[in-house]
Structure formats: structure tokens, C-alpha cells
Design an enzyme around this catalytic site. Structure first.
Site, PDB file in Angstrom:
ATOM      1  N   ARG A 190       0.855  -1.181   0.000  1.00  0.00           N
ATOM      2  CA  ARG A 190       0.000   0.000   0.000  1.00  0.00           C
ATOM      3  C   ARG A 190       0.893   1.233   0.000  1.00  0.00           C
ATOM      4  O   ARG A 190       2.108   1.138   0.139  1.00  0.00           O
ATOM      5  CB  ARG A 190      -1.030  -0.009   1.134  1.00  0.00           C
ATOM      6  CG  ARG A 190      -0.687  -0.668   2.437  1.00  0.00           C
ATOM      7  CD  ARG A 190       0.414  -0.005   3.225  1.00  0.00           C
ATOM      8  NE  ARG A 190       0.186   1.420   3.373  1.00  0.00           N
ATOM      9  CZ  ARG A 190       1.134   2.301   3.614  1.00  0.00           C
ATOM     10  NH1 ARG A 190       2.409   1.916   3.738  1.00  0.00           N
ATOM     11  NH2 ARG A 190       0.879   3.580   3.733  1.00  0.00           N
TER      12      ARG A 190
ATOM     13  N   ASP B 170      -1.933  10.895  -2.064  1.00  0.00           N
ATOM     14  CA  ASP B 170      -2.289   9.910  -3.091  1.00  0.00           C
ATOM     15  C   ASP B 170      -2.596  10.579  -4.416  1.00  0.00           C
ATOM     16  O   ASP B 170      -2.503   9.955  -5.479  1.00  0.00           O
ATOM     17  CB  ASP B 170      -3.497   9.088  -2.646  1.00  0.00           C
ATOM     18  CG  ASP B 170      -3.067   8.110  -1.571  1.00  0.00           C
ATOM     19  OD1 ASP B 170      -2.933   8.544  -0.416  1.00  0.00           O
ATOM     20  OD2 ASP B 170      -2.806   6.940  -1.909  1.00  0.00           O
TER      21      ASP B 170
ATOM     22  N   LYS C 148      -4.702   9.953   3.262  1.00  0.00           N
ATOM     23  CA  LYS C 148      -5.396   9.070   4.205  1.00  0.00           C
ATOM     24  C   LYS C 148      -6.443   9.824   5.018  1.00  0.00           C
ATOM     25  O   LYS C 148      -6.196  10.936   5.475  1.00  0.00           O
ATOM     26  CB  LYS C 148      -4.341   8.438   5.118  1.00  0.00           C
ATOM     27  CG  LYS C 148      -4.838   7.490   6.168  1.00  0.00           C
ATOM     28  CD  LYS C 148      -5.709   6.384   5.634  1.00  0.00           C
ATOM     29  CE  LYS C 148      -5.070   5.588   4.516  1.00  0.00           C
ATOM     30  NZ  LYS C 148      -6.052   4.778   3.747  1.00  0.00           N
TER      31      LYS C 148
ATOM     32  N   GLN D  29      -1.891   2.272   9.869  1.00  0.00           N
ATOM     33  CA  GLN D  29      -0.597   2.397   9.188  1.00  0.00           C
ATOM     34  C   GLN D  29       0.409   3.162  10.040  1.00  0.00           C
ATOM     35  O   GLN D  29       1.610   2.912   9.975  1.00  0.00           O
ATOM     36  CB  GLN D  29      -0.767   3.131   7.840  1.00  0.00           C
ATOM     37  CG  GLN D  29      -1.514   2.363   6.787  1.00  0.00           C
ATOM     38  CD  GLN D  29      -3.002   2.652   6.802  1.00  0.00           C
ATOM     39  OE1 GLN D  29      -3.570   2.992   7.826  1.00  0.00           O
ATOM     40  NE2 GLN D  29      -3.652   2.501   5.667  1.00  0.00           N
TER      41      GLN D  29
END
Ligand code: MRU
Length: 357
Positions: A45, A240, A251, A199
Site C-alpha cells: 500500500r 495519493d 489518508k 498504518q
């Protein structure tokens, strides 16, 4: 520094991030479908890492293509591209990798026609490896620019994992931190746990501790109180997808952190490789936001149920931070103000014109 992903003896070898930090296990993917499944299930990821994985997946799939000519080869590649593109929608890096590969094959069409289709398959391995090694260099450059915003003694907040694990190596947000440390600056990193996949708690803490960087893990709802208490000097996160008006997808929870930073006068930086900048989208409202299964919220890592059976859930896994909350975007070509992105025609060509550092 640890290896997130590599091409090894005709297979794609990746660190299974779903098992970290308790177990360090590598997965060997023999076909492109397994690579796609690993991206979907977040065994790998992080935007740059899934772009690299997609490129390696395509290279893996290409090895099995039997085609008579160039057009037949391209036709058979299409479902492989589509499988990769269908895995995760928010990070633009998968699309970036697919477009780069298509561009390469078209540019080398004549060379492939004269050398034979097998040549195309080996070009794809070469290109996937190039995407990986370039990514590491890009991150080091982001680190050099980003470290300029970090002074000795800084307490740095980060959210999610924009580290080595999320990239080919070195990370984007973490690159600035690693570089600052190399420059002799003493830094401390405050890491949001990053519900629901954790994460921050599982990955960022683990990788920073391996690099001997002092870390403090906090729950996602603690950042405001720590800012108010003067315990955070700056925030750096990854992205992202950053779009034309300078809005940034990252996120879920990043937006709340950015708003808190503004309220407390704390700079909020976004480390963004140019591969994650998407000039085709005018505003953050148009970025596709991935929604994942309810069980990620009702269970802790699928191991322990914490919510009543049948409860309604929303699990949007990214959010968009409007550009007005972003102090600077740090790329491999320098840092700039988010609102200046719209002045660019192609970020690779004219980015220097808007550089602030
Ligand atoms: O859902 P994930 O773990 O893939 O989300 C990762 C992030 O949000 C990262 O901050 C982003 O991809 C940048 S990684 C350099």
C-alpha cells in the site's frame, strides 16, 4: 533500509505489510492477478508503492502473452492494465504507471516489431525496475528539499505511512525526516495511529524506530490537544493525488489534522512526488475516494470485533484537504505553494518557475 518490493528471478517479491510489525514476511507473486490482489488487500500500500507494484504486475502478465504481432500484444495487455487500474481508485500512481508503460511501448513499436514480441516483455521488466529505482531517487530529492523546512529540535507530526514502506524506499514525508536526521538535526516524530488500518501505529513507528528516530505514537484524536500544548512544530504527510487547484487527497484524517494545524498556526507540508500530481482534475471534489469494507471499522485488523453486529458504517479511506490548509507541497523538483500548481502546463517542465525553496 528495508525493501518494500522487488523483481526477483521472474517473480514480484513484496513485504506483506498487513502482517507488520509482528511478522516480517515476504510474498512471492508469480502472476499479475496475485499482484493485483495484494494491492487490493493492502499487502502492499502507499501511492508510489502500488504504482511500482502495478508496473511489475503488468511486466509479470506480459511474460505469458502469446501474440503474433505488436497490436495483438497490446490488445492482450489491456485486461492486465484494467485489472491493475481496478484495484484502488484514489492514488493516481497506478494510472501514471500504466500510462508510462503504454507510452514506452508505443515509442518503441518499431524496435519491438523488428526484435519480436519477446522483446516487449523484457522491456516491461526493465521499465518496472526503472520506475522502482527512479522512485528511490525522487524520494531522496524530496528529502533534500523537505529537510529545509525542519529545524533542529523539531517535533514533527505525521499521519498514516508515507515512508519507505509506501514507496520504493526512503519514503516521501519520511525522506524529509531521514535527511534532517542525516544533517545532524535532532527531531522527534509524533505518529497518528491512523484508524482503521493503523498504518501509523504498525508501520510508521516500526520503520522510524529501525532508523533510530525518536517516535511518539498517539491516538488519532490526540493531535489537537498536543498542538494546543505547543508539542508539535510542524506536520508532514504524503499524498495519493494532488490536483490542479492544489487540493490534496491523503489518508482519512489528514483533513482534520490540516485544519487543526491552521487553527494553531502550525505549518502543514505535503510531500508529493510529481507522479502523484494529476493536472487533469481541476479540484479535489472530483478525486475518487475509495470506500472499503465495514469490517475494517467494526473489527481491529480482522482480529477482534469491537462494534455490535449489523451496525451501519461509513469507511471512506481517504479525504481531501483543500489547498488553503497546505503551507507547501514538496516535490523532487522543489517546494511550491499549492495554489501555484494551476500555473503549470506540465509539472516536469515548468515547475522551477513557481519554486519557493
Ligand atoms: O491506504 P494506504 O495505506 O495506501 O494510504 C496511504 C497514504 O495515504 C499515504 O499517505 C500516501 O499514499 C502517500 S505514500 C508516500
Amino acid at each position: 533500509m528495508l525493501k518494500t518490493i522487488e523483481w526477483s528471478n521472474g517473480k514480484v517479491r513484496m513485504l506483506d505489510q498487513s502482517r507488520l510489525p509482528l511478522e516480517v514476511v515476504y510474498i512471492e507473486c508469480m502472476d499479475y492477478q496475485t499482484v493485483a490482489e495484494c494491492i487490493k488487500t493492502m499487502k502492499i500500500r502507499g501511492a508510489p508503492a502500488i504504482g511500482i507494484a502495478a508496473a511489475m504486475g503488468v511486466a509479470l502478465g506480459a511474460q505469458d502473452i502469446k501474440a503474433r504481432d505488436f497490436d495483438g500484444f497490446m490488445e492482450r495487455l489491456e485486461p492486465i492494465f484494467n485489472t491493475m487500474l481496478s484495484t484502488r481508485p484514489t492514488a493516481v500512481n497506478i494510472r501514471w504507471a500504466v500510462e508510462r508503460i503504454k507510452g514506452l511501448l508505443h515509442a518503441k513499436r518499431e524496435e519491438i516489431i523488428s526484435a519480436g514480441i519477446q522483446h516487449a516483455a523484457s522491456l516491461l521488466i526493465e521499465e518496472a525496475n526503472k520506475i522502482l529505482t527512479e522512485d528511490i531517487e525522487v524520494n531522496k530529492a524530496i528529502g533534500r528539499w523537505g529537510a529545509e523546512f525542519i529545524s533542529d529540535g523539531s517535533n514533527i507530526l505525521t499521519h498514516c505511512n508515507a515512508g519507505s514502506l509506501a514507496t520504493g524506499g526512503y519514503g516521501t514525508a519520511t525522506a524529509a525526516i531521514y535527511t534532517a536526521k542525516k544533517q545532524g538535526k535532532k527531531v522527534r516524530v509524533i505518529v497518528d495511529e491512523t484508524r482503521p488500518v493503523l498504518q501509523g501505529a504498525r508501520l510508521t513507528t516500526w520503520e522510524l524506530m529501525q532508523e533510530d528516530i525518536p517516535v511518539i505514537l498517539i491516538t488519532d484524536n490526540s493531535a489537537g490537544a498536543l498542538m494546543k500544548a505547543g508539542e508539535i512544530d510542524l506536520c508532514i504527510v504524503g499524498t495519493d493525488r494532488t490536483v490542479r487547484n492544489g487540493d490534496v487527497a491523503n489518508k482519512i484524517g489528514t483533513y482534520s489534522v490540516a485544519v487543526l494545524c491552521k487553527e494553531h498556526g502550525i505549518p502543514f507540508y505535503v510531500a508529493a512526488p510529481l507522479s502523484s500530481i494529476d493536472l487533469s482534475i481541476p479540484s479535489g471534489d472530483m478525486i475518487p475516494i475509495e470506500e472499503r469494507g465495514h469490517e475494517e471499522v467494526t473489527n481491529i485488523l480482522g482480529r477482534c470485533q469491537i462494534a455490535p453486529e449489523g451496525v451501519m458504517v461509513r469507511n471512506m479511506v481517504f479525504d481531501v484537504t483543500p489547498h488553503r490548509y497546505v503551507t507547501a507541497i514538496i516535490t523532487e523538483k522543489g517546494a511550491f505553494r499549492p495554489e501555484d500548481i494551476k500555473k503549470l502546463k506540465d509539472p516536469l517542465i515548468d515547475i522551477e518557475s513557481i519554486r519557493i525553496k
